[in-house]
Design an enzyme around this catalytic site. Sequence first.
Site, short mmCIF file in Angstrom:
data_model
loop_
_atom_site.label_atom_id
_atom_site.label_comp_id
_atom_site.label_asym_id
_atom_site.label_seq_id
_atom_site.Cartn_x
_atom_site.Cartn_y
_atom_site.Cartn_z
N GLY A 229 3.50 9.73 9.16
CA GLY A 229 4.90 10.07 8.92
C GLY A 229 5.15 11.26 8.03
O GLY A 229 6.31 11.67 7.88
N GLU A 270 -2.57 7.61 7.34
CA GLU A 270 -2.83 7.75 8.79
C GLU A 270 -2.00 8.87 9.42
O GLU A 270 -1.16 8.63 10.30
CB GLU A 270 -2.47 6.40 9.43
CG GLU A 270 -2.94 6.19 10.83
CD GLU A 270 -2.58 4.77 11.25
OE1 GLU A 270 -3.49 3.95 11.32
OE2 GLU A 270 -1.39 4.49 11.49
N GLY A 272 -0.82 12.13 11.58
CA GLY A 272 -1.09 12.90 12.78
C GLY A 272 -0.58 14.31 12.55
O GLY A 272 -1.33 15.26 12.30
N ARG A 273 0.75 14.43 12.54
CA ARG A 273 1.42 15.72 12.40
C ARG A 273 0.88 16.56 11.24
O ARG A 273 0.60 17.76 11.39
CB ARG A 273 2.91 15.46 12.18
CG ARG A 273 3.79 16.70 12.16
CD ARG A 273 5.23 16.33 11.77
NE ARG A 273 5.71 15.17 12.48
CZ ARG A 273 6.27 15.20 13.69
NH1 ARG A 273 6.45 16.36 14.29
NH2 ARG A 273 6.67 14.09 14.29
N ARG A 309 8.69 18.86 22.91
CA ARG A 309 9.43 18.47 21.70
C ARG A 309 10.88 18.99 21.69
O ARG A 309 11.78 18.26 21.31
CB ARG A 309 8.68 18.88 20.42
CG ARG A 309 7.27 18.24 20.34
CD ARG A 309 6.63 18.37 18.97
NE ARG A 309 7.30 17.52 18.01
CZ ARG A 309 8.07 17.92 17.04
NH1 ARG A 309 8.27 19.22 16.86
NH2 ARG A 309 8.66 17.08 16.25
N TYR A 313 13.55 16.03 21.55
CA TYR A 313 14.16 15.74 20.23
C TYR A 313 15.04 16.87 19.72
O TYR A 313 15.52 16.79 18.59
CB TYR A 313 13.05 15.53 19.17
CG TYR A 313 11.87 14.73 19.63
CD1 TYR A 313 11.99 13.37 19.92
CD2 TYR A 313 10.62 15.33 19.77
CE1 TYR A 313 10.90 12.64 20.34
CE2 TYR A 313 9.52 14.59 20.18
CZ TYR A 313 9.66 13.25 20.48
OH TYR A 313 8.58 12.54 20.89
N CYS A 343 12.02 24.26 37.15
CA CYS A 343 13.24 24.13 37.93
C CYS A 343 14.10 23.04 37.32
O CYS A 343 14.34 22.01 37.97
CB CYS A 343 12.84 23.78 39.35
SG CYS A 343 13.47 24.96 40.49
N GLU A 344 14.53 23.21 36.11
CA GLU A 344 15.38 22.23 35.44
C GLU A 344 16.07 22.95 34.28
O GLU A 344 15.39 23.59 33.46
CB GLU A 344 14.54 21.05 34.95
CG GLU A 344 15.38 20.01 34.24
CD GLU A 344 14.81 18.59 34.29
OE1 GLU A 344 14.03 18.27 35.20
OE2 GLU A 344 15.19 17.82 33.39
N TYR A 379 1.68 16.80 18.86
CA TYR A 379 2.54 16.34 19.95
C TYR A 379 2.94 17.50 20.87
O TYR A 379 4.05 17.55 21.38
CB TYR A 379 3.78 15.61 19.38
CG TYR A 379 3.38 14.53 18.38
CD1 TYR A 379 2.76 13.37 18.82
CD2 TYR A 379 3.58 14.70 17.01
CE1 TYR A 379 2.34 12.40 17.91
CE2 TYR A 379 3.17 13.73 16.10
CZ TYR A 379 2.57 12.58 16.56
OH TYR A 379 2.16 11.63 15.66
#
Length: 424
Positions: A229, A270, A272-273, A309, A313, A343-344, A379
């Site tokens: 976190g 723990e 990640g980021r 991302r 978000y 294509c979006e 991510y």
Amino acid sequence: MPSAPRFAALRNEIAGVSVEALAREFGTPTYVYDAAKIVERISDLKAFDTVRYAQKACSNIAILDLVRRNGAVVDAVSAGEIQRAIAAGYPVTGDPPPIVYTADIFDREALDLVLAHGLHVNCGSPDMISQLGEIAPGREITLRINPGFGHGHSQKTNTGGEQSKHGIWHDQLQQCLRAADQHGLGVTGLHMHIGSGSDMEHLASVCNAMEAAAREVGRTLKSISAGGGLPIPYREGETYVDIGAYFELWDATRKRLEDAFGHKVGLEIEPGRYLIAESGYLVAQIRAIKRSGANTFYLLDAGFNNLARPILYGAYHHMSLVPCGEGGPTRQMHEVVVGGPLCESGDIFTQEEGGFVRSRMLPVAEVGEYLVIECAGAYGSVMSSNYNSKPFAAEVLVEGGSPHLIRRRQTFEDLVAGETIPER
Ligand code: LLP
């Protein structure tokens, strides 16, 4: 604590290697990782007894190998992540456990690997306790507790409170301890992770919840985990959390528990980021520049198939231009919207949560020049998709001044591998 990073408008190199040379050699889009940054971030956290890398942030086996060589153990949330950890050279058992399976369910594949290798499990639901206990009694386990509150950079990354599916609800701890007992499982670890990209205020509030839960578990407890976190600065003006102060809070909690139990209690973190985000750069090429009404668009060969991302978000990623075109190294700035090839219409890197397209001040550029999307290591690649039949980007690790290809770009054959047309 590292000093606040500077985000420049122009960039020529990554980890001392020319971006233009990297793009020529490996093509675009390509993820480039700076090994030194990962090593530095692991060492920022060395006060904690155990740094357990949440590999979901970036699980390329070369990255796991680097993390392992630098003393961090690993978390795995699926059978695939268990196999990646083993492929990267992690032993399956040890103290602290080199690989911990952390999840809210066992699927068949993960349970088979846990049993075959004797892996330590962090149970996020009462059912996991009974399912493991029935087949493998006598083991030590960790319980992941949802303390009843959570916080993340987005509602989608908040993993605490009653809207979250994660962890064992705090008032069911006694019941779970009894279930563990019935199945001969020893609860030796407690874990709380309230969300990703949180802040110091919310992260710090976990200490009290952990202490209360740990006292309920009592003397069988050998270690506590603060979860992940930790946020990172994604834009100019943002700073790092004070890791020293954060450690002090957790260390004081741990020491009170050691006094109560009369034995040592290990302290894990723990992230990640925090370990991987800033090491990663997504190098893309500007393939078209066009104007629609008041907006100027840079259209890249990378899209949300490569970095999801922003569309998921509204996440902000700094972008810098590699000024290798005829315009030379000095550039005016102007407002642009940056999008990808898909294509979006949501395929826009400069959007806010809710899908609102925003423009950004970026250097004037030419078609063919490269744009580097920064802080994309966490991510990024792992959340890629093959939408629009786009191959996964290549991945390159720069270590000791040399670039190493750690994942080749997918080919068409990779894309259709496993697909078959039924015989008629
Ligand atoms: N531990 C557990 C149990 C987790 O669920 C997570 C993240 C972590 C550790 C690592 O959290 P970190 O230190 O990276 O904040 N895709 C989102 C983030 C999802 C995080 C999921 N769990 C994003 O791009 O922001």
